[in-house]
Design a protein around this motif. Structure first.
Motif, PDB file in Angstrom:
ATOM      1  N   GLY A 100      37.808  50.601  65.903  1.00 27.46           N
ATOM      2  CA  GLY A 100      39.084  50.547  65.187  1.00 27.46           C
ATOM      3  C   GLY A 100      39.251  51.698  64.218  1.00 27.46           C
ATOM      4  N   ALA A 101      38.169  52.002  63.472  1.00 24.52           N
ATOM      5  CA  ALA A 101      38.245  53.132  62.534  1.00 24.52           C
ATOM      6  C   ALA A 101      38.448  54.442  63.280  1.00 24.52           C
TER       7      ALA A 101
ATOM      8  N   GLU B  47      44.025  45.868  63.230  1.00 25.81           N
ATOM      9  CA  GLU B  47      44.438  46.308  61.898  1.00 25.81           C
ATOM     10  C   GLU B  47      44.568  45.141  60.931  1.00 25.81           C
TER      11      GLU B  47
ATOM     12  N   ARG C  52      39.887  54.819  66.208  1.00 27.72           N
ATOM     13  CA  ARG C  52      41.245  54.850  66.746  1.00 27.72           C
ATOM     14  C   ARG C  52      42.253  55.227  65.659  1.00 27.72           C
ATOM     15  N   ARG C  53      42.081  54.612  64.476  1.00 27.37           N
ATOM     16  CA  ARG C  53      43.003  54.928  63.385  1.00 27.37           C
ATOM     17  C   ARG C  53      42.865  56.376  62.940  1.00 27.37           C
TER      18      ARG C  53
ATOM     19  N   GLY D 194      46.454  47.931  66.404  1.00 25.51           N
ATOM     20  CA  GLY D 194      46.623  49.298  65.934  1.00 25.51           C
ATOM     21  C   GLY D 194      47.127  50.241  66.986  1.00 25.51           C
ATOM     22  N   GLU D 195      47.464  49.764  68.187  1.00 27.28           N
ATOM     23  CA  GLU D 195      47.934  50.632  69.237  1.00 27.28           C
ATOM     24  C   GLU D 195      49.443  50.719  69.185  1.00 27.28           C
TER      25      GLU D 195
ATOM     26  N   GLU E   3      44.674  58.436  65.524  1.00 25.94           N
ATOM     27  CA  GLU E   3      46.121  58.315  65.332  1.00 25.94           C
ATOM     28  C   GLU E   3      46.581  59.108  64.109  1.00 25.94           C
ATOM     29  N   SER E   4      45.764  59.047  63.035  1.00 36.97           N
ATOM     30  CA  SER E   4      46.111  59.811  61.835  1.00 36.97           C
ATOM     31  C   SER E   4      46.095  61.303  62.118  1.00 36.97           C
TER      32      SER E   4
END
Length: 445
Positions: free
Chosen positions: A171-172, A105, A174-175, A5-6, A178-179
């Motif tokens: 992960g959540a 992801e 980070r996303r 996801g990066e 990013e969002s």
């Protein structure tokens, strides 16, 4: 493309698939620790399997070193950790691989399947080892039937659940970041676009305002000055022959000049005081600014001017000024007289005024017909002149800027009307306009 996801950037400075050098060093350190752990555990595995210790060390180093690939290929690392679980190797590798997989992801079904495999492998190995340990120590203490399953489930959950949950949280998060960053960048782009469009609309509005002021100045000055020039020419012609008429013409010239100055002072006074309401720019995309936008701007312009402009009721006075200058003008009105919106009244007046000005300029002495028709839903006007007498046409010599017809067409088109002009078959000139009636109210009585 990575699976974590990066967003990797070419200019970030990290080797291969790493975004930063620090990430590469961190994964390298984890790989060294995992390789060392698996190498030590590989000796015990080789001893149990009846293999040379060197084989177990090499196998452990190769298996543990795959942890370096956790960011690029987390599935492969998890599969390797599951494969070496029966050899009782790679606890660190299993924990880190599950964390990396959960933070990626990857689809949730793949993460769940691999996590289940790792849990099952750890559970089986733990049960077998616990039974072996219990069998060796059976003389020392008595083991309950519940203890082995409890130890196995607790160990398997302790190895798989914490890294899995932590990875899913990271992960959540980070996303989400990013969002939020993408949304922030999108909002910045939208704000920049809105600012650019606002500046373009403001520039367009300034241009429209300059055009409107220029049109008003032209309408005010051109007609009065044209009449003054005509009267001055007549004054020059009769000054010696008919002094009384010369005095009358001089008085008319003075009146015209005073009227022109009064109108100019009123207009400039409004501009200086800022009392005029600015034009309202229509909220439409800039590429759609055309006839519709011009119409909206003209309506806003008329609303700003209100009742301060001329109206159709003043047409007789306007025609009287032209008659006083020697022009033969006949006017006819069709239909019931009605009161229109201020914008319609003023535009109709300006069209007739500018048409008469053009007759003074280009066809002095020509007989002119002014027709006004009230048709309920619209008002029509027509100014037509006959061919001018040749001597009169040659003697006036009024300059023309070529903006009169353009200004009339802009005014009429701005209200959604129709404007037509051109020479007649008889050699004269005709100006016609039809305006839609806005705010029609029938006159009382």
């Amino acid at each position: 493309m990575t699976t974590t996801g990066e967003v990797h950037r070419a200019a970030a400075g990290g080797p291969w698939w790493w975004e930063r050098r620090r990430s590469a060093l961190f994964d390298g350190g984890l790989g060294v620790l995992s390789a060392a752990e698996c190498a030590v555990e590989g000796v015990s595995f080789a001893h149990k399997a009846g293999l040379p210790a060197a084989v177990g060390v090499v196998f452990g180093v190769l298996a543990g070193a795959t942890l370096v690939l956790r960011r690029q290929w987390p599935i492969a690392v998890v599969l390797v950790s599951v494969a070496i679980t029966p050899a009782e190797m790679g606890v660190l590798m299993t924990v880190v691989a599950l964390y990396s997989l959960a933070a990626s992801e990857m689809p949730r079904r793949i993460i769940g399947a691999l996590a289940s495999m790792s849990f099952a492998g750890t559970l089986i190995v733990t049960v077998v080892r616990a039974q072996q340990d219990a069998a060796r120590g059976v003389d020392a203490f008595q083991v309950g039937t519940w203890l082995v399953p409890f130890i196995a489930i607790t160990t398997a959950l302790g190895v798989t659940a914490p890294p899995l949950l932590l990875g899913m949280y990271v992960g959540a998060r980070r996303r989400l970041m990013e969002s939020l960053q993408e949304r922030n960048e999108s909002l910045e782009r939208e704000l920049s676009l809105l600012a650019e469009r606002a500046e373009e609309r403001a520039e367009w509005a300034r241009g429209e305002e300059r055009t409107r002021i220029a049109r008003e100045m032209h309408d005010v000055v051109a007609h009065r000055v044209s009449l003054m020039v005509v009267h001055a020419a007549a004054l020059q012609a009769v000054a010696r022959k008919d002094p009384e008429k010369a005095v009358k013409n001089a008085a008319l010239v003075g009146d015209m000049g005073r009227q022109a100055l009064t109108e100019l002072r009123e207009m400039l006074g409004v501009l200086r005081s800022g009392e005029a309401v600015p034009q309202r720019v229509p909220e439409v995309p800039l590429q759609a600014v055309g006839v519709a936008a011009a119409a909206a701007a003209s309506r806003a312009e008329a609303e700003a001017e209100g009742d301060g402009g001329p109206s159709l009721a003043e047409l007789e006075e306007l025609l009287g000024q032209s008659r006083a200058a020697g022009m033969v003008v006949e006017m006819s009105v069709e239909g019931d007289v009605v009161v229109y919106a201020a914008v319609v009244e003023q535009t109709a007046y300006r069209v007739v005024q500018e048409a008469l000005t053009n007759v003074h300029k280009h066809a002095a002495g020509a007989k002119t017909y002014v027709r006004l028709a009230h048709r309920g839903a619209e008002v029509a006007m027509q100014v037509e002149n006959e061919p001018p007498p040749v001597p009169a046409a040659a003697s006036v010599g009024l300059p023309s800027g070529g903006n009169g017809l353009v200004g009339m067409k802009e005014r009429v088109a701005g209200l959604g009307g129709v404007f037509v002009s051109g020479p007649t078959d008889a050699g004269g000139f005709r100006v016609s306009a039809v305006l839609p009636a806005q705010g029609v109210g029938r006159l009382a009585g």
